[in-house]
Design an enzyme around this catalytic site. Structure first.
Site, PDB file in Angstrom:
ATOM      1  N   TRP A 145      52.222  37.784  18.799  1.00  0.00           N
ATOM      2  CA  TRP A 145      52.710  37.048  17.635  1.00  0.00           C
ATOM      3  C   TRP A 145      51.917  35.753  17.500  1.00  0.00           C
ATOM      4  CZ3 TRP A 145      57.191  33.209  17.760  1.00  0.00           C
ATOM      5  CH2 TRP A 145      57.599  32.856  16.456  1.00  0.00           C
ATOM      6  N   ASP A 162      60.168  37.745  25.910  1.00  0.00           N
ATOM      7  CA  ASP A 162      60.499  37.421  24.529  1.00  0.00           C
ATOM      8  C   ASP A 162      61.214  38.661  23.978  1.00  0.00           C
ATOM      9  OD1 ASP A 162      58.607  36.327  21.556  1.00  0.00           O
ATOM     10  OD2 ASP A 162      60.741  36.703  21.898  1.00  0.00           O
ATOM     11  N   LYS A 167      66.608  39.396  13.721  1.00  0.00           N
ATOM     12  CA  LYS A 167      66.469  40.744  13.189  1.00  0.00           C
ATOM     13  C   LYS A 167      67.668  41.610  13.474  1.00  0.00           C
ATOM     14  CE  LYS A 167      62.062  39.230  13.575  1.00  0.00           C
ATOM     15  NZ  LYS A 167      61.787  37.876  14.125  1.00  0.00           N
TER      16      LYS A 167
END
Lengths: 424, 467
Positions: free
Chosen positions: B196, B277, B313
Site C-alpha cells: 500500500w 496490518d 472495509k
C-alpha cells in the site's frame, strides 16, 4: 473447528523449538509512563468512593446537576444524520462544508480573506490535532524555527511541539502576585525574541489561568508583533464559551487580521459544541494569495495522510448541519450563551461564598478571569489536601474547572478552599 | 509572487492584471505612468531601485509570508484516479480505482447492522459525547482483541495483550510505528514489495527507516516465496517486518497456511518482530476466523507481535476512522507498561480517539444477534467479490483473450493485480473509459455483472493491440 485447532496446536508445539516461549520480551526495558497530569485527575476521581467527591479537574462542561450535556442542536443534527447515505472517506483535508462554516466563525462571516481563498484550511482532530499538524508543518517548512509558549499553558502544548521536534522557548504570561497578566514582561519577551519568531497565543479564555489580555493590550501585542515580524499561531478552543458571544471571543484574532498579520489558527468544537469525543476541529493558515493557500493546504494534507489518512466524518457532519442551518445555528448560539452564563454565575457564587466566609485573601481574580478555568493561586500542597481531605479533584497547579462547580457544591468547595488556604 | 503595492486592509489579488476594485485600477494606471516601458519585467523584479510603488511601512504590515517557499505537493496517485473518473462524461465509464466496497448497482453500502447500531445510539438519550480515555473505548478494545486473536486466545486470557483504539488502519500503524521508534532496539522495518502506497510515509514519519522484501512475482502473478524467505533470512536479527494478515494490498496474493508456518519459523529463529496490518478480516474469504489464521499462528507460539486492525472495509465504516492497535507482549506486566507508553504517543497527536465509530463497532460486536447478522452481511460482500472474480475469469476465457488469467481467481480480497502494464492501462482509460491505478491494480468491488463484459472487451483489446 475445535478439531482443526487441536491439530494445528499439535503442529505448532512440535515445532516449538522455533517457538517463542523461551524468548524474553523485547519490551522489558519499557518504563511505565507518568500519568497525564490532567486526565490522571479524572481517573483518580472515578476511583474515589466518597459520596462528597467533586471533580473540578478536566475541562469538560457540566450542567448545574453536574451532568455532561449534549446540546439540543447536536441531538437534532444527529437525528438528521442517522441513516446517512454512506460513511465514505472524507477527502484528506476533511469536510469542505464544515471548514467553510468554521472559517466564518474565526475570520468573520463576510471575510474577504475567505472570499479571496487566501486561507489554507484542513479539518483536524480537534484542537490537539490542529496544533500537532501545525507543529509538524512548522518543522517541515521552517526547520530552524522555535515556538514560544506562554507560562503557564495547557500541558499538552509542550508535548505536541516536542513530539513534532520543534524546539520550545517560553514567554512570560501569568503574574502570580496579582493573579493577572504580566503584561510588561510579556511585551519585553516579544521585543527580545529574535525577529520572525513563532508564538503560540491563546485567542481567548487562556488555559489554565483564565487570564486574557484586554483589547488595548491585544492591540499593543499585535503592533509589537508587526515590528518584530513575528508569526502568531492562535489556539482558539473556547470561542463562544468565554463571554457567551463568539464574535467577541474572536476579537484578538480580528485585531491581528486588521493589522495584516498572516496568522495560523487551531479551532476546536470540543467545548463550544460539546463534541468532545468526536474530535472535530480545524487548522487554518492565512496566506498571501490563493495559489499559496493551495500549496500550503496540499502540504498539510501530506502530513495528515501518514497520521490518519483522512479525518472522522461524524463530528464534521454534526457541525456542518448545525452551522449550515440558520435555525439550528441560532439554537446553538443560545445554548453556548447558556453554558457561558452558568459559568460566569458560578464564578460570582464562588467568590461571594469565599468572601462571606471571611477569607482574608483576595478572590477578585475568580471573577476577573474568564472561560472554563480559574487559576486559584493554591499551592500543590493545598491541592493535595483538597484531594485527600475533601475529595475535591483538580490539577496540582491549582486550576479549577469552573464547569465542575454548581449550586449543589459551590458552598462545599468554598469551605474547603477557605480551610486549606487559611491554615497556611 | 509579490503584489508590489499594498493598501491598508487591501484585498490581495493574485495577479495585478486581474484587479477588480476601482482603487486597484487607479493604482495600476498610476503605476503604468510611473514605470518605464519594460514595466512587466519591473513588476517581477525585487530590485528596490526599479520604479515600482511601495506603500509606506506605516500603511500596513509587510506581509511577506513565512511559508512563501512552500511548493504544491503532488496529487495522491490513488485519489487522482477518482478525480479523473469524475471528470469523464462517458456513460460507460468504470471506476476500478476505488478501494471501497460497491454494491452490484455500483453504490456505496452502509450495512444494515450498522444502521441499527446507529439508531440505537441516537435513541439513547443517556449517551454523552464526552472524551474517551486516551486509549479509547474499553469495550471496543476488548472486543477488537477477541475478534483478532480469538476469544479463547491464551494471550488475552493471560492479560498479555494491550489494545488501544486508533484512527483506522493508518492511525494504528502510525501509533505502532512511533512506539517502536522510541522503545524498540531496531529502527528498520521491512515492508513487502509492492505494498500500500501509504505504508512507507507512515513509517518514515513515525521515525523508522524502511527497507523492502521481495513479495510479488510478476512472472507467475503470485508469491515470490523463495525471494521472500531469502530477504527475511538476510535481514538483521530483531528487524521489524510488516506482514499483510490477509488479502495483500495491492496484489491480492497471500501465502498459504504452510507458507505462513515457514515464515513464522524463520522469523522466530531470527528474532524478527512481526507487525501485522489487518485491514480485510472477514472481507477476504468471508470467514473472520480464516482471515485471522496468520496472526493467530504467530500468537499461538507465545511470541510477541503487533497488529493493526481496521473496520473501514469489513464494517463499511470508512469515514468514521475506526481501528485498533494491539501489542502482544511476553507478560501482563510488560503489556501494562507498554500501554502507558502508547498513551504518551497518542496524547500529543490527537489526545483521544473519536467516539462514534468505535461505539457502533462495540454495539455490534457486543450483541450476539447483531454480530451474527454482521457475519452474514460481511460474507455477502466477500461472496460478491469472489463472484466477480469468477465472472471476469470465465468471460476472459470465453473470449479467448490471450494469457493466463487464473491469477484473477487465485488472488484474494478487494484487489486484483492484473499484470497489465502502464501503456495498456492508459489505453484502457483512453479508449474504454476504464479507470484504475497505473500499476494494473483493479478493485473488484467496482465491478458488477453488468459491467464485466465491458471490462473484458477492454482487457482483450489492450492485450492484443498494446504490447
Amino acid at each position: 473447528m475445535a478439531f482443526r485447532n487441536a491439530i494445528s496446536t499439535k503442529f505448532l508445539s512440535r515445532s516449538s523449538v522455533f517457538g517463542a516461549r523461551s524468548m524474553s520480551s523485547w519490551w522489558r526495558s519499557v518504563e511505565p509512563a507518568p500519568k497525564d497530569p490532567i486526565l490522571g485527575v479524572t481517573e483518580a476521581f472515578l476511583a474515589d468512593p466518597s459520596p462528597d467527591k467533586v471533580n473540578v479537574g478536566v475541562g469538560a462542561y457540566r450542567d448545574d446537576n453536574g451532568k455532561p450535556v449534549v446540546l439540543e442542536c447536536v441531538r437534532e443534527a444527529e437525528r438528521r444524520i442517522a441513516g446517512n447515505l454512506h460513511m465514505e472517506y472524507l477527502p484528506m483535508g476533511g469536510s469542505v462544508k464544515m471548514i467553510e462554516e468554521t472559517l466564518k466563525l474565526a475570520y468573520g462571516e463576510n471575510s474577504d480573506l475567505i472570499k479571496d481563498k487566501r486561507i489554507a484550511a484542513v479539518q483536524a482532530l480537534s484542537g490537539t490535532g490542529a496544533c500537532r499538524l501545525f507543529a509538524d508543518f512548522q518543522k517541515r517548512f521552517r526547520p530552524d524555527s522555535q515556538i514560544y509558549i506562554p507560562v503557564p499553558t495547557w500541558s499538552n502544548h509542550h508535548n505536541i511541539w516536542r513530539d513534532a521536534q520543534v524546539p520550545q522557548r517560553t514567554y512570560h504570561y501569568y503574574h502570580p502576585e496579582s493573579r493577572g497578566l504580566d503584561f510588561a514582561s510579556l511585551m519585553d519577551d516579544i521585543k527580545n525574541a529574535p525577529s520572525g519568531s513563532f508564538f503560540l497565543l491563546h485567542a481567548c479564555a487562556h488555559n489554565p489561568t483564565g487570564v486574557d489580555p484586554s483589547e488595548e493590550q491585544w492591540r499593543e501585542i499585535s503592533y509589537q508583533f508587526k515590528a518584530k515580524g513575528h508569526f502568531a499561531f492562535f489556539d482558539m478552543a473556547y470561542q463562544g464559551f468565554a463571554s457567551g458571544d463568539p464574535e467577541r471571543d474572536a476579537k484578538s484574532i480580528r485585531i491581528f487580521l486588521e493589522d495584516g498579520h498572516l496568522i495560523g489558527i487551531a479551532q476546536s468544537y470540543a467545548k463550544n459544541m460539546g463534541l468532545y469525543g468526536q474530535r472535530v476541529g480545524c487548522l487554518s493558515v492565512l496566506c498571501e494569495d490563493e495559489k499559496q493557500a493551495v500549496s500550503v493546504k496540499s502540504q498539510l494534507q501530506q502530513l495528515a495522510r501518514p497520521m490518519y489518512s483522512n479525518p472522522p466524518v461524524h463530528g464534521a457532519l454534526i457541525v456542518s448541519n448545525i452551522l449550515g442551518d440558520p435555525d439550528l445555528k441560532n439554537l446553538w448560539l443560545k445554548e453556548v450563551k447558556v453554558m457561558a452564563d452558568r459559568i460566569i454565575g458560578m464564578r460570582a457564587a464562588l467568590r461571594e461564598n469565599l468572601e462571606k466566609l471571611g477569607s482574608p485573601l483576595s478572590w477578585e481574580h475568580i471573577t476577573d478571569q474568564i472561560g472554563m478555568f480559574c487559576f486559584s493561586g493554591m499551592t500543590p500542597e493545598q491541592v493535595d489536601r483538597l484531594i485527600d481531605q475533601y475529595h475535591i479533584y483538580m490539577t496540582r497547579n491549582g486550576r479549577i474547572s469552573m464547569a465542575g462547580v454548581n449550586t449543589g457544591n459551590v458552598k462545599y468547595l468554598a469551605n474547603a478552599i477557605h480551610d486549606v488556604t487559611n491554615s497556611g | 509572487m509579490h503584489p508590489q503595492f499594498r493598501l491598508p486592509g487591501a484585498h490581495s489579488s493574485s495577479s495585478p492584471s486581474s484587479s477588480s476594485s476601482p482603487t486597484d485600477r487607479r493604482l495600476s494606471a498610476l503605476l503604468r505612468h510611473l514605470a518605464d516601458s519594460s514595466a512587466s519585467s519591473a513588476m517581477d523584479s525585487e530590485n528596490p531601485h526599479t520604479t515600482t510603488i511601495s506603500a509606506s511601512p506605516t500603511s500596513g504590515f509587510d506581509s511577506n509570508s513565512v511559508f512563501a517557499h512552500v511548493v504544491r505537493a503532488p496529487e495522491d496517485p490513488i485519489l487522482g484516479v477518482t478525480v479523473a473518473y469524475n471528470k469523464d462524461p462517458s456513460p460507460v465509464k468504470l471506476n476500478l480505482g476505488v478501494g471501497a466496497y460497491r454494491t452490484e448497482e455500483g453504490k456505496p453500502l452502509v450495512l444494515n447492522v450498522v444502521r441499527q447500531a446507529e439508531q440505537k445510539l441516537v435513541n439513547d438519550r443517556s449517551r454523552t459525547k464526552e472524551y474517551l480515555p486516551i486509549t479509547g473505548l474499553a469495550a471496543f478494545n476488548k472486543l477488537s482483541a477477541k475478534l483478532m486473536f480469538g476469544a479463547d486466545s491464551p494471550a488475552i486470557q493471560e492479560n498479555r495483550v494491550t489494545t488501544v483504539q486508533c484512527l483506522s488502519g493508518t492511525g494504528s500503524l502510525r501509533v505502532g510505528g512511533e512506539f517502536l521508534a522510541r522503545h524498540y532496539h531496531q529502527r528498520t522495518i521491512y515492508i513487502p514489495s509492492p505494498t500500500w502506497g501509504n505504508h512507507t510515509k507512515i513509517f518514515n514519519l513515525a521515525g523508522l527507516s524502511v527497507k523492502t522484501y521481495r513479495y510479488y512475482d510478476p512472472a507467475t502473478r503470485g508469491l515470490n516465496f523463495q525471494g521472500l524467505l531469502e530477504d527475511l533470512g538476510s535481514a538483521p536479527s530483531g528487524a521489524i517486518v510488516l506482514l499483510h494478515a490477509c488479502a495483500h494490498n495491492p496484489t491480492g496474493v497471500d501465502p498459504t497456511l504452510q507458507q505462513w508456518e515457514q515464515i513464522r519459523q524463520l522469523m522466530r529463529s531470527k528474532g524478527l518482530l512481526p507487525f501485522f496490518d489487518s485491514a480485510y478480516q472477514g472481507f477476504a474469504s468471508g470467514s473472520l476466523d480464516a482471515d485471522a489464521q496468520s496472526v493467530r499462528m504467530f500468537v499461538a507460539d507465545g511470541g510477541e507481535c503487533l497488529a493493526a486492525q481496521s473496520y473501514a472495509k469489513n464494517m463499511g465504516l470508512y469515514g468514521e476512522r475506526v481501528g485498533a492497535l494491539s501489542i502482544v507482549c511476553g507478560t501482563a506486566d510488560v503489556a501494562s507498561r507498554v500501554e502507558s507508553q502508547l498513551k504518551l504517543v497518542i496524547r500529543p497527536m490527537y489526545s483521544n480517539p473519536p467516539i462514534h465509530g468505535a461505539s457502533i463497532v462495540a454495539t455490534i460486536l457486543g450483541d450476539r444477534d447483531m454480530y451474527n447478522e454482521w457475519t452474514i452481511e460481511l460474507k455477502g460482500m466477500a461472496d460478491r467479490i469472489i463472484s466477480m472474480r469468477h465472472q471476469l475469469f470465465d468471460a476472459l476465457r470465453a473470449k479467448g483473450t490471450p494469457g493466463d488469467w487464473s491469477h484473477i481467481i487465485k488472488q484474494i480480497g478487494m484487489f486484483t493485480f492484473t499484470g497489465l502494464n502502464t501503456e495498456q492501462v492508459a489505453f484502457m482509460t483512453k479508449e474504454y473509459h476504464i479507470y484504475m491505478t497505473s500499476d494494473g491494480r483493479i478493485s473488484m468491488a467496482g465491478l458488477s455483472s453488468r459491467t464485466v463484459p465491458h471490462l473484458v472487451d477492454a482487457i482483450h483489446a489492450a492485450v492484443t493491440r498494446v504490447v
